[in-house]
Scaffold this motif. Structure first.
Motif, PDB file in Angstrom:
ATOM      1  N   LEU A 127     -27.275   0.397 -20.703  1.00  0.00           N
ATOM      2  CA  LEU A 127     -28.306  -0.012 -19.756  1.00  0.00           C
ATOM      3  C   LEU A 127     -28.856  -1.400 -20.065  1.00  0.00           C
ATOM      4  CD1 LEU A 127     -30.323   3.307 -19.292  1.00  0.00           C
ATOM      5  CD2 LEU A 127     -28.620   2.314 -17.766  1.00  0.00           C
ATOM      6  N   ARG A 153     -26.303   5.192 -24.396  1.00  0.00           N
ATOM      7  CA  ARG A 153     -26.946   4.975 -23.092  1.00  0.00           C
ATOM      8  C   ARG A 153     -27.781   3.693 -23.112  1.00  0.00           C
ATOM      9  NH1 ARG A 153     -28.752   7.089 -18.306  1.00  0.00           N
ATOM     10  NH2 ARG A 153     -30.981   6.939 -17.874  1.00  0.00           N
ATOM     11  N   HIS A 154     -28.562   3.510 -24.186  1.00  0.00           N
ATOM     12  CA  HIS A 154     -29.385   2.304 -24.280  1.00  0.00           C
ATOM     13  C   HIS A 154     -28.521   1.039 -24.265  1.00  0.00           C
ATOM     14  CE1 HIS A 154     -32.688   4.810 -26.425  1.00  0.00           C
ATOM     15  NE2 HIS A 154     -32.916   4.750 -25.134  1.00  0.00           N
ATOM     16  N   ASN A 178     -23.885   8.603 -19.919  1.00  0.00           N
ATOM     17  CA  ASN A 178     -24.928   8.316 -18.932  1.00  0.00           C
ATOM     18  C   ASN A 178     -25.878   9.457 -18.606  1.00  0.00           C
ATOM     19  OD1 ASN A 178     -24.043   5.624 -18.483  1.00  0.00           O
ATOM     20  ND2 ASN A 178     -22.361   6.402 -17.232  1.00  0.00           N
ATOM     21  N   LYS A 208     -26.409  -4.108 -18.989  1.00  0.00           N
ATOM     22  CA  LYS A 208     -26.359  -4.243 -17.533  1.00  0.00           C
ATOM     23  C   LYS A 208     -27.619  -4.925 -16.995  1.00  0.00           C
ATOM     24  CE  LYS A 208     -23.347  -0.239 -16.985  1.00  0.00           C
ATOM     25  NZ  LYS A 208     -23.211   1.167 -16.576  1.00  0.00           N
TER      26      LYS A 208
END
Length: 435
Positions: free
Chosen positions: A326, A322-323, A392, A329
């Motif tokens: 993110l 997830r990190h 996510n 992005k």
């Protein structure tokens, strides 16, 4: 041979409905529709999705004992006021307790293979053997990355980290030989970093990696201070120094790889160097954000790692997925900078490939390292988007079972081999002395 049936099975890049995984010994023997299972030994795990166990490609197990104490500090304070002084105090039993603690958290978070980049040597292998014992007893697959740390390295690190390079080579070779027949344990050389291991030490470690036919781990370009130190000492940047010394090759695993420019990325890619991305730790310590999409565009092989417990405070590769997504992005200001399928691969099969281990994939010949996801858990709703939810939105409550080498080591969210109360008591025994 036994068959494990599930509502969904991750196979060849997608979820197959009503399928079964055939397990023979510690390996996967195949994947087939549940209706075609003929073996009498069948376990129906019911409303779950079977996915490959995640692979932690970088960590320092003993550091989990320092969680909380090391929080919210500058890097200098984290290292000089916590890591160095407290790591000096750890006994054999403390090192064992720290390993149990880190490995338990990792298993409960769906990690089936973990690296311990280990450097508390005390001029021998007894401490490393404690880590290996903890891995065997709790049931996790372990890569013991035995560090090379120069005696005269210009750092403030404790003496117990340091040893002559010839001794590091001999001790790593001996540790490897002592565990070469154990499918759960792999020993690999790991020169600590260019600020703690001279190019000659890195060369010796790479030569040993070639001799043993294993990868070689190295912290590289992790933080601004390291880049500046190497520039001051050698007149060039860390990656360029390795290139000039002929030390970039496909056996090398570059850990962190944050502080580098486009030309340095090209050098790594051309030499087929693998990279371990540690986004949680890089953020926790204020190191920066790695150029992950740019590396993948160059065809580089990237895996994920939470790093040490006190450099992140969580031992979850799902968190790192997830990190990584993110941060990429946010840095590129584009919501499509990385897709979930790519990120999931970094935390599973890529990790196995980087470490030279047949894990991270549900396919014939791979280790039977599996995670069962509870499809009724709220964190994986709404249905139909599980491949996205794994990266996510999924929470640890969704991890129903964890299997390593054909044995269930987490069931119903609980360890099968250890009572958590025992691990808590061991951790308290160590850390209460510091308070």
């Amino acid at each position: 041979m036994k068959a494990i049936k599930a509502r969904l099975v991750w196979h060849e890049g997608s979820f197959q409905p009503d399928a079964a995984v055939l397990v023979e010994g510690d390996r996967i023997a195949g994947v087939l529709p549940a209706a075609e299972v003929r073996t009498p030994d069948v376990e129906d795990w019911d409303d779950v999705a079977l996915i490959p166990g995640t692979v932690n490609a970088h960590g320092h197990a003993f550091q989990s004992l320092l969680k909380g104490i090391a929080d919210d500090r500058t890097f200098d304070s984290w290292r000089d006021d916590v890591l160095y002084p407290l790591s000096e105090r750890l006994t054999h039993d403390d090192i064992y307790a720290g390993a149990l603690f880190a490995f338990a958290e990792a298993l409960l978070a769906g990690t089936t293979t973990t690296v311990d980049f280990f450097y508390l040597h005390d001029s021998g292998n007894a401490n490393a053997e404690r880590v290996i014992r903890a891995a065997r007893e709790i049931g996790i697959r372990l890569v013991l990355a035995r560090a090379f740390y120069d005696e005269d390295a210009p750092t403030g690190a404790p003496a117990r980290y340091r040893e002559p390079t010839p001794d590091a080579v001999d001790r790593t070779r001996a540790l490897y030989a002592g565990h070469s027949d154990d499918p759960l344990i792999s020993v690999q050389p790991a020169p600590h970093s260019l600020h703690a291991a001279a190019p000659e030490t890195v060369r010796a470690a790479l030569a040993l990696a070639h001799e043993l036919d294993v990868p070689c781990h190295l912290h590289l370009a992790e933080a601004r201070y390291e880049r500046d130190q190497i520039q001051e000492r050698h007149g060039t940047t860390p990656v360029r120094l390795l290139s000039q010394e002929g030390l970039l090759n496909e056996r090398l695993i570059a850990i962190h790889a944050v502080w580098m420019d486009e030309e340095e990325l090209d050098l790594l890619a051309e030499a087929k160097v693998s990279v371990v991305h540690c986004p949680g730790a890089n953020a926790f310590l204020g190191d920066g954000i790695m150029s992950l999409p740019e590396m993948l565009q160059r065809g580089m092989r990237v895996a994920l790692g939470p790093d040490g417990g006190c450099a992140n405070n969580r031992q979850s590769v799902f968190d790192e997925m997830r990190h990584a997504s993110l941060f990429a992005k946010a840095r590129l200001q584009s919501g499509d900078a990385l897709d979930a399928a790519t990120i999931f691969r970094l935390g599973t099969v890529n990790g196995g490939e980087v470490l030279g281990s047949r894990t991270g994939e549900i396919a014939s010949g791979y280790f039977a390292d599996l995670v069962a996801i509870d499809l009724t858990d709220l964190s994986v709703q709404p249905t139909g988007w599980l491949d996205k939810h794994l990266v996510n939105s999924m929470q640890p409550t969704a991890i129903a079972k964890v299997m390593v080498g054909g044995e269930v080591v987490v069931d119903g969210g609980r360890l099968t081999r250890f009572d958590p109360a025992d691990i808590r008591a061991r951790v308290e025994s160590v850390t209460s002395r510091w308070r």
